[in-house]
Design an enzyme around this catalytic site. Sequence first.
Site, short mmCIF file in Angstrom:
data_model
loop_
_atom_site.label_atom_id
_atom_site.label_comp_id
_atom_site.label_asym_id
_atom_site.label_seq_id
_atom_site.Cartn_x
_atom_site.Cartn_y
_atom_site.Cartn_z
N ASP A 65 -8.95 -6.51 9.53
CA ASP A 65 -8.82 -6.38 8.07
C ASP A 65 -8.54 -7.72 7.42
O ASP A 65 -7.70 -7.84 6.53
CB ASP A 65 -7.69 -5.38 7.75
CG ASP A 65 -7.90 -4.76 6.38
OD1 ASP A 65 -7.00 -4.04 5.92
OD2 ASP A 65 -8.95 -5.04 5.78
N ARG B 278 7.36 -0.16 -1.85
CA ARG B 278 7.73 -1.38 -2.58
C ARG B 278 8.24 -2.45 -1.63
O ARG B 278 8.68 -2.14 -0.53
CB ARG B 278 8.82 -1.03 -3.60
CG ARG B 278 8.37 0.04 -4.59
CD ARG B 278 9.53 0.44 -5.46
NE ARG B 278 9.83 -0.60 -6.44
CZ ARG B 278 9.30 -0.62 -7.67
NH1 ARG B 278 8.48 0.35 -8.04
NH2 ARG B 278 9.59 -1.58 -8.52
N LYS C 280 0.84 -1.21 0.00
CA LYS C 280 0.00 0.00 0.00
C LYS C 280 0.87 1.25 0.00
O LYS C 280 0.59 2.22 -0.67
CB LYS C 280 -0.89 0.02 1.25
CG LYS C 280 -2.27 -0.58 1.06
CD LYS C 280 -3.17 -0.28 2.27
CE LYS C 280 -2.52 -0.69 3.55
NZ LYS C 280 -3.26 -1.76 4.23
#
Length: 280
Positions: free
Chosen positions: A140, A30, A27
């Site tokens: 999540d 990298r 998100k």
Amino acid sequence: QSNNVEVEVEDKKLEDYDIGKPLGRGKFGRVYLARTKKEHFFVALKTLFKEQLRKDNMAHQLRREIEIQFRLQHKNILRLYDYFDDEHRIFLVLEYAPRGELYEKLKKVGRFDDMKAATYIRQMIAALKFCHENNVIHRDIKPENILLGYHGELKISDFGWSVHAPSQRRNTMCGTIDYLPPEIVLRQRYDHNVDIWCLGVLTYEFLCGRPPFESADMQTTYDHITHVKFSYPNYVSDLAKDFISKLLIFKPENRMQLIEAEKHDWIKQFAITEDDVNYR
Ligand SMILES: CC(C)NC(=O)[C@H]1CCC[C@H]1Nc1nc(Nc2ccc(C(=O)N(C)C3CCN(C)CC3)cc2)ncc1C(F)(F)F
């Protein structure tokens, strides 16, 4: 007298690693395959730009992810081994999951059969039990946050949204809302039972290849969630339907708890455990 041995714990720094191929983009930065120069130990090196974190007001969330993932050590939870920073970036030294991302596998085959789905869900139950025993709610759980270890075992990661129970979500949601339980959609107080709801959504998505409340627009998805409105394709087995319907229940306290879920017939009949695999 006790001879006080100085244990020299050297802090790892970027020059302690050989950087390999990029594994993809997370998100906020990298991710690279990397290897420690001394032990030749493979890790995943996640780089996050401080400027980006500051702009997105995500520094507190990253701190929480670090604090939680650093402390929770379980075979179905991706390890955070270390972290350090330089002038512009923060580096997370994470466990490398050799078999990659679960949602790639799910997209490739479309949907899993009872055996595959129940085997993954049994490992998810073990990981969530461990989180809840440590007073952590993941919040999540979804295929994108699941990686696969060397033996194909499940590794949950991305504790960026996890909190200590009970809590009230502050940050705005990003990404899919398909996994949100009613109490979060209705912005009420919530507890560890949010993860039980997500377990139901995840089980449904494993078996059907799409989440139960998915629809063209967000408002319809919200309505389906708050009215627990969903249906099963005809190929879903009765045992799987019974399992899911005991998790996707509006009132958090009425949802099946993890210790019952791991003993449910759908898990007992279809999940493959290590003992089944290891020959005597
Ligand atoms: C949970 C979180 C939300 N997700 C992430 O962070 C993602 C964002 C980028 C990658 C992943 N992060 C990690 N990935 C691995 N292993 C891995 C990943 C992908 C492949 C793979 O299939 N390819 C490279 C393929 C090779 C073939 N080509 C065609 C497609 C990509 C193989 C191994 N280990 C640890 C991490 C971690 F988490 F520690 F960073």
